[in-house]
Design a protein around this motif. Structure first.
Motif, PDB file in Angstrom:
ATOM      1  N   GLN A 159      -7.574 -22.280 -12.125  1.00 29.03           N
ATOM      2  CA  GLN A 159      -6.417 -21.864 -11.329  1.00 29.03           C
ATOM      3  C   GLN A 159      -6.056 -20.440 -11.750  1.00 29.03           C
ATOM      4  O   GLN A 159      -6.054 -20.122 -12.941  1.00 29.03           O
ATOM      5  CB  GLN A 159      -5.228 -22.803 -11.546  1.00 29.03           C
ATOM      6  N   ARG A 160      -5.739 -19.611 -10.783  1.00 27.43           N
ATOM      7  CA  ARG A 160      -5.358 -18.220 -11.059  1.00 27.43           C
ATOM      8  C   ARG A 160      -3.850 -18.117 -10.821  1.00 27.43           C
ATOM      9  O   ARG A 160      -3.398 -17.891  -9.706  1.00 27.43           O
ATOM     10  CB  ARG A 160      -6.142 -17.271 -10.158  1.00 27.43           C
ATOM     11  N   LEU A 161      -3.086 -18.288 -11.896  1.00 28.48           N
ATOM     12  CA  LEU A 161      -1.630 -18.383 -11.795  1.00 28.48           C
ATOM     13  C   LEU A 161      -0.960 -17.565 -12.908  1.00 28.48           C
ATOM     14  O   LEU A 161      -0.715 -18.083 -14.003  1.00 28.48           O
ATOM     15  CB  LEU A 161      -1.197 -19.864 -11.912  1.00 28.48           C
ATOM     16  N   ASP A 185      -9.724   0.457 -10.707  1.00 29.02           N
ATOM     17  CA  ASP A 185      -9.311  -0.920 -10.427  1.00 29.02           C
ATOM     18  C   ASP A 185      -8.692  -1.506 -11.685  1.00 29.02           C
ATOM     19  O   ASP A 185      -9.188  -1.284 -12.813  1.00 29.02           O
ATOM     20  CB  ASP A 185     -10.500  -1.782 -10.008  1.00 29.02           C
ATOM     21  N   PHE A 186      -7.616  -2.239 -11.491  1.00 22.57           N
ATOM     22  CA  PHE A 186      -6.959  -2.935 -12.603  1.00 22.57           C
ATOM     23  C   PHE A 186      -6.706  -4.372 -12.171  1.00 22.57           C
ATOM     24  O   PHE A 186      -6.269  -4.648 -11.051  1.00 22.57           O
ATOM     25  CB  PHE A 186      -5.632  -2.267 -12.964  1.00 22.57           C
ATOM     26  N   GLN A 187      -6.980  -5.314 -13.089  1.00 18.78           N
ATOM     27  CA  GLN A 187      -6.737  -6.724 -12.787  1.00 18.78           C
ATOM     28  C   GLN A 187      -6.271  -7.455 -14.041  1.00 18.78           C
ATOM     29  O   GLN A 187      -6.844  -7.279 -15.127  1.00 18.78           O
ATOM     30  CB  GLN A 187      -8.006  -7.395 -12.260  1.00 18.78           C
ATOM     31  N   SER A 188      -5.229  -8.257 -13.854  1.00 23.39           N
ATOM     32  CA  SER A 188      -4.741  -9.124 -14.919  1.00 23.39           C
ATOM     33  C   SER A 188      -4.603 -10.526 -14.334  1.00 23.39           C
ATOM     34  O   SER A 188      -3.884 -10.720 -13.354  1.00 23.39           O
ATOM     35  CB  SER A 188      -3.396  -8.635 -15.462  1.00 23.39           C
ATOM     36  N   VAL A 189      -5.318 -11.494 -14.939  1.00 22.69           N
ATOM     37  CA  VAL A 189      -5.338 -12.861 -14.431  1.00 22.69           C
ATOM     38  C   VAL A 189      -4.964 -13.829 -15.548  1.00 22.69           C
ATOM     39  O   VAL A 189      -5.476 -13.723 -16.667  1.00 22.69           O
ATOM     40  CB  VAL A 189      -6.723 -13.252 -13.877  1.00 22.69           C
ATOM     41  N   GLN A 190      -4.094 -14.779 -15.202  1.00 20.34           N
ATOM     42  CA  GLN A 190      -3.795 -15.887 -16.102  1.00 20.34           C
ATOM     43  C   GLN A 190      -4.547 -17.108 -15.601  1.00 20.34           C
ATOM     44  O   GLN A 190      -4.249 -17.641 -14.534  1.00 20.34           O
ATOM     45  CB  GLN A 190      -2.295 -16.168 -16.138  1.00 20.34           C
ATOM     46  N   PHE A 191      -5.568 -17.537 -16.355  1.00 17.01           N
ATOM     47  CA  PHE A 191      -6.378 -18.690 -15.966  1.00 17.01           C
ATOM     48  C   PHE A 191      -5.835 -19.959 -16.610  1.00 17.01           C
ATOM     49  O   PHE A 191      -5.407 -19.954 -17.769  1.00 17.01           O
ATOM     50  CB  PHE A 191      -7.834 -18.495 -16.405  1.00 17.01           C
ATOM     51  N   ALA A 192      -5.860 -21.046 -15.835  1.00 17.28           N
ATOM     52  CA  ALA A 192      -5.432 -22.342 -16.348  1.00 17.28           C
ATOM     53  C   ALA A 192      -6.336 -23.421 -15.789  1.00 17.28           C
ATOM     54  O   ALA A 192      -6.817 -23.323 -14.666  1.00 17.28           O
ATOM     55  CB  ALA A 192      -3.973 -22.612 -15.967  1.00 17.28           C
ATOM     56  N   ASP A 206       0.839  -1.195   0.000  1.00 18.13           N
ATOM     57  CA  ASP A 206       0.000   0.000   0.000  1.00 18.13           C
ATOM     58  C   ASP A 206       0.874   1.244   0.000  1.00 18.13           C
ATOM     59  O   ASP A 206       1.865   1.317   0.741  1.00 18.13           O
ATOM     60  CB  ASP A 206      -0.912   0.026   1.231  1.00 18.13           C
ATOM     61  N   TRP A 207       0.483   2.207  -0.840  1.00 17.50           N
ATOM     62  CA  TRP A 207       1.055   3.540  -0.807  1.00 17.50           C
ATOM     63  C   TRP A 207      -0.032   4.495  -0.321  1.00 17.50           C
ATOM     64  O   TRP A 207      -1.108   4.059   0.100  1.00 17.50           O
ATOM     65  CB  TRP A 207       1.539   3.936  -2.204  1.00 17.50           C
ATOM     66  N   ASP A 208       0.224   5.791  -0.347  1.00 16.26           N
ATOM     67  CA  ASP A 208      -0.760   6.745   0.171  1.00 16.26           C
ATOM     68  C   ASP A 208      -2.078   6.679  -0.594  1.00 16.26           C
ATOM     69  O   ASP A 208      -3.147   6.723  -0.003  1.00 16.26           O
ATOM     70  CB  ASP A 208      -0.190   8.165   0.100  1.00 16.26           C
ATOM     71  N   ARG A 209      -1.996   6.583  -1.923  1.00 18.24           N
ATOM     72  CA  ARG A 209      -3.204   6.609  -2.731  1.00 18.24           C
ATOM     73  C   ARG A 209      -3.345   5.386  -3.623  1.00 18.24           C
ATOM     74  O   ARG A 209      -4.284   5.298  -4.410  1.00 18.24           O
ATOM     75  CB  ARG A 209      -3.217   7.851  -3.618  1.00 18.24           C
ATOM     76  N   PHE A 210      -2.422   4.458  -3.470  1.00 16.44           N
ATOM     77  CA  PHE A 210      -2.363   3.370  -4.430  1.00 16.44           C
ATOM     78  C   PHE A 210      -2.065   2.067  -3.699  1.00 16.44           C
ATOM     79  O   PHE A 210      -1.326   2.044  -2.710  1.00 16.44           O
ATOM     80  CB  PHE A 210      -1.266   3.671  -5.465  1.00 16.44           C
ATOM     81  N   GLY A 211      -2.649   0.967  -4.165  1.00 17.91           N
ATOM     82  CA  GLY A 211      -2.389  -0.352  -3.596  1.00 17.91           C
ATOM     83  C   GLY A 211      -2.219  -1.381  -4.695  1.00 17.91           C
ATOM     84  O   GLY A 211      -2.772  -1.230  -5.798  1.00 17.91           O
ATOM     85  N   ALA A 212      -1.436  -2.406  -4.418  1.00 12.39           N
ATOM     86  CA  ALA A 212      -1.194  -3.450  -5.411  1.00 12.39           C
ATOM     87  C   ALA A 212      -1.134  -4.799  -4.714  1.00 12.39           C
ATOM     88  O   ALA A 212      -0.757  -4.901  -3.537  1.00 12.39           O
ATOM     89  CB  ALA A 212       0.095  -3.182  -6.179  1.00 12.39           C
ATOM     90  N   ALA A 213      -1.505  -5.847  -5.439  1.00  8.70           N
ATOM     91  CA  ALA A 213      -1.498  -7.205  -4.892  1.00  8.70           C
ATOM     92  C   ALA A 213      -1.121  -8.191  -5.987  1.00  8.70           C
ATOM     93  O   ALA A 213      -1.549  -8.059  -7.142  1.00  8.70           O
ATOM     94  CB  ALA A 213      -2.865  -7.566  -4.313  1.00  8.70           C
ATOM     95  N   LEU A 214      -0.316  -9.185  -5.609  1.00  9.45           N
ATOM     96  CA  LEU A 214       0.073 -10.268  -6.504  1.00  9.45           C
ATOM     97  C   LEU A 214      -0.398 -11.573  -5.873  1.00  9.45           C
ATOM     98  O   LEU A 214      -0.051 -11.876  -4.728  1.00  9.45           O
ATOM     99  CB  LEU A 214       1.587 -10.286  -6.717  1.00  9.45           C
ATOM    100  N   LEU A 215      -1.195 -12.338  -6.621  1.00  8.13           N
ATOM    101  CA  LEU A 215      -1.840 -13.532  -6.089  1.00  8.13           C
ATOM    102  C   LEU A 215      -1.546 -14.740  -6.957  1.00  8.13           C
ATOM    103  O   LEU A 215      -1.553 -14.651  -8.195  1.00  8.13           O
ATOM    104  CB  LEU A 215      -3.367 -13.316  -6.023  1.00  8.13           C
ATOM    105  N   GLY A 216      -1.267 -15.856  -6.303  1.00 10.60           N
ATOM    106  CA  GLY A 216      -1.231 -17.146  -6.966  1.00 10.60           C
ATOM    107  C   GLY A 216      -2.190 -18.069  -6.233  1.00 10.60           C
ATOM    108  O   GLY A 216      -2.097 -18.221  -5.008  1.00 10.60           O
ATOM    109  N   GLU A 217      -3.119 -18.698  -6.967  1.00 13.03           N
ATOM    110  CA  GLU A 217      -4.167 -19.491  -6.318  1.00 13.03           C
ATOM    111  C   GLU A 217      -4.338 -20.825  -7.027  1.00 13.03           C
ATOM    112  O   GLU A 217      -4.488 -20.874  -8.258  1.00 13.03           O
ATOM    113  CB  GLU A 217      -5.484 -18.719  -6.334  1.00 13.03           C
TER     114      GLU A 217
END
Length: 779
Positions: A405-407, A432-439, A373-384
């Protein structure tokens, strides 16, 4: 030279106090030599002090007290030998030395080295709340004791509920009591011989065998678990479980825990079983399986755990979950044992504040999450990774797995705030921004990018707040393997979608305060009394309009809810009523400390009630002839009228309720009611009804086959017969006309042990458990 000086000091003080002859009491200073040849001074006070043999011997009588720092010795009579530092005590001997409480008929101590012996003595250690008594107790150098004819217990009183009786025992504080050969006694009656055992007498965690657990179920037979606890250090430990089930075999397990801070902790547990039973035929599935699924595997396991990690920069966070299981039945079959789902779920919820997937869900989810998290911005990296535990072992092959699978997945958020660089303009911007690689093994997979900026304009006035928002959601698909599922109608060929969004919300509040003349006076006699000072009634009207339009969802890949987003055009209005009470309570004073009784002001919610209604303009235009899950549904643009109530008439009574009324069925289609009664001296009771009607007419339940749900839940805890306590849970399914779950526990809480009898009955299995907790006992 040191001895001569010591004698001179003793003679001086004794002669001085003898000459003064103070009738109210006499005192002196005794100087002893410790093991480092350093002088240690003890203050002596008694009703009478006299000297013998030229002050080589000092005798004291009547309320004798010897004190040095926090340590003290008390007795009716004391005799001190200056040449050897030894003091003899008799009559009501009490000793507090090195934070231990000792009592005896007679005792002798070296005041310098703090060693000695006691006759018919008792040692009490407050840390582990443990008593050691013996005909003769030898206090060795440091914190070591030797007992002859010893009795050991954690129970208060002269006749303990349970104790250990041995000829000889050795004890070291912040260490162990080691006993070779003892009898376990119940009310001083021997019931069980033990050749060897260890008692940890530390305030810190210690390694050793924990309390065994055992029980019986129809499926597992008689089972028993013996855990061994290994305290690696103050931040880490492991527990090894040896569990045997008469019908299924031996199931070992291991648990690891570490915690260096609230932001850095790990818990993981694994259990394994070579099962004596398998399910090779669907006819046996009702006995050992679920949903007519097979389980041909004898090798069974469950691995679960969670981790929270911290970095030097606290804005970075790392979380990890693991949940892998051998088959769809593992969690439910062994839930009544210490390897069960309920215990693991409670562990992770208490430690990490998040949960495992439900016990009945065949999909088990493991994930890694890194956030910043930054002051006005947040980011997350997920592997599921989502494991479908119903595949394999005699069922469908893993090659047919359609589980996504979200990888990996990358998310970024621009928090709601003024537009950067244009802060003087009252517009707000979120994105909001999201990029997902589905398998997945079978079905379409690939990458999806989703971008959604929203522009808002909050309008704040003295009459309320209105916030319009406008934005767009753009979705791009980069399909790597186009393989539409047989359940889909499209060909998954579409590579983008655009949705335009508009919404507006509004809120205001009208309030009035009703005050009452105070009459309560802050006196000691009124301590604990309360009085109503006023009520605040607040009315909060709200509305929210949401409109989404754009390209339809036909021929888009079907991954999750984002791909099902369609046109929306819905207005929701609600009206909230809140009653808040203001009370005064008299706080007790303290005359010794000069604190006068006073009045404290308390605020609490008395009632919260909301009415909510929606109208769906899109639903009003829907073609009724279009089949949904092979069924047709009439248009129902008006949502059910929802009424939600929370009512707290008294501190020990509260009621919550949600009711849904359908204009189309002209009846109530849903109830959620819970009433709770609680009184600390008597117990607690809650009863509730969850009711659903006409689900087959609700689009949200299309394809589920559900029509009605009607469940009655009751929970009772009775504390009025202490030390006996009764707990009961009863859940009845009115639709199936059967009890879904019943459990009854009888708990006996004693000062030095806890005995629990628990019986649980479900349509799947019946179980009986017995737990006996003896604090501090390690074999």
């Amino acid at each position: 030279m040191l001895v001569s000086l010591r004698k001179a000091v003793v003679v001086f003080f004794v002669c001085a106090f003898t000459m003064l002859a103070v009738t109210a009491g006499e005192s002196a200073t005794l100087t002893a030599t410790n093991e480092d040849q350093e002088a240690v001074e003890w203050q002596l006070a008694a009703e009478k002090v006299s000297t013998l043999n030229d002050a080589d011997v000092i005798e004291a009588e009547g309320n004798v007290v010897l004190k040095q720092g926090n340590d003290y010795l008390k007795a009716d009579f004391a005799r001190y030998y200056a040449a050897t530092n030894w003091v003899y005590l008799s009559g009501n001997v009490e000793v507090f030395m090195n934070n231990d409480n000792l009592s005896a008929e007679t005792a002798e101590f070296d005041l310098g080295k703090k060693i000695g012996w006691m006759k018919n003595g008792k040692v009490f250690m407050a840390g582990p709340h443990m008593y050691f008594s013996g005909k003769r107790i030898q206090k060795n150098w440091g914190d070591s004791y030797t007992f002859n004819n010893a009795k050991i217990t954690v129970c208060d009183g002269d006749k303990p509920a349970w104790s250990l009786n041995t000829d000889k025992a050795t004890l070291e504080l912040e260490g162990y009591a080691v006993i070779n050969g003892a009898d376990v006694e119940i009310r001083d009656y021997p019931v069980l011989p033990l050749p060897y055992f260890i008692l940890p007498v530390k305030t810190r965690r210690e390694s050793g065998l924990l309390r065994p657990d055992f029980g019986s179920t129809d499926r597992l037979g008689f089972w028993v678990t013996q855990p061994y606890f290994w305290a690696i250090d103050q931040d880490r430990d492991m527990t090894f479980y040896a569990q045997y089930m008469s019908k299924r075999g031996f199931m070992p397990g291991v648990e690891y825990r570490s915690r260096t801070s609230s932001e850095n902790q790990l818990w993981v547990r694994a259990d394994w079983l070579n099962d004596a039973k398998t399910v090779d035929d669907t006819a046996d599935a009702s006995d050992f399986g679920y949903n007519n699924l097979l389980r041909t595997n004898a090798n069974r396991y469950w691995v679960r755990g969670m981790y929270d990690g911290e970095f030097p920069d606290p804005r970075w966070k790392f979380k990890a979950d693991i949940d892998l299981v051998s088959d769809q039945d593992m969690l439910r079959e062994f839930n009544s044992t210490t390897a069960g789902f309920d215990d693991s779920q409670a562990e992770v919820e208490n430690r990490f504040g998040r949960s495992l997937n439900d016990i009945s869900d065949p999909i088990r989810t493991s994930r890694l999450l890194l956030t910043r998290d930054w002051d006005r911005f947040g980011a997350a990296l997920l592997g599921e990774y989502n494991q479908n535990s119903a595949l394999g072992h005699g069922n469908k092959k893993h090659s047919t797995d359609t589980t996504l699978q979200r990888l990996p997945e990358f998310d970024a958020y621009l928090f709601r705030n003024r537009i950067p660089g244009l802060e003087q303009i009252p517009f707000t911007l979120t994105a909001d921004f999201q990029s997902v690689q589905f398998a997945r093994e079978e079905g379409t997979d690939g990458n999806r990018i989703d971008v959604m900026p929203m522009l808002g304009l909050p309008i704040v006035t003295s009459y309320g707040t209105i916030t319009p928002e406008v934005g767009m959601q753009q979705v791009w698909y980069n399909t790597t393997d186009r393989d539409p599922l047989t359940t889909e109608t499209g060909d998954d060929s579409r590579d983008n979608r655009t949705l335009f969004k508009f919404g507006v919300s509004g809120y205001t509040e009208l309030a009035r305060v009703y005050s009452y003349e105070p009459t309560l006076v802050a006196t000691q006699d009124n301590a604990g009394e309360t009085e109503l000072l006023g009520l605040k009634h607040a009315i909060q009207p709200r509305f929210e309009y949401r409109h989404v339009s754009g390209s339809n969802e036909s021929d888009t890949p079907n991954y999750d809810y984002v791909d099902h987003l369609g046109n929306e055009d819905e207005l929701t209005v609600s009206l909230v009523n809140i009653l808040t009470r203001k009370r005064a309570m008299v706080l007790s004073g303290d005359e010794e400390k000069g604190i006068e009784p006073s009045l404290q002001t308390l605020y609490s919610e008395l009632l919260w009630f909301r009415l909510l209604q929606s109208y769906d303009f899109e639903e009003a235009k829907r073609d009724e002839g279009t089949l949904i899950e092979d069924e047709s549904y009439e248009r129902r643009p008006w949502s059910d009228l929802e009424g939600e109530l929370r009512f707290y008439p008294w501190s020990n009574v509260w009621f919550s309720s949600r009711t849904f009324y359908s204009y189309y069925d002209n009846q109530i289609n849903r109830h959620d009611h819970t009433l709770t009664l609680a009184a600390p001296e008597y117990g607690k009771f809650s009863t509730g009804v969850d009711f659903r009607y006409n689900l087959d007419k609700n689009l949200d339940y299309a394809g589920t086959g559900l029509r009605n749900l009607n469940v009655w839940k009751n929970r009772l805890s009775v504390d009025m017969f202490r030390p006996l306590r009764l707990e009961a849970y009863y859940e009845y399914d009115f639709e199936k006309k059967e009890a879904y779950e019943q459990s009854y526990s009888l708990i006996y809480d004693h000062q030095c042990f806890r005995l629990i009898f628990k019986a649980k009955f479900t349509p799947f299995d019946d179980s009986y458990n017995v737990y006996l907790e003896l604090p501090g006992l390690t074999f």
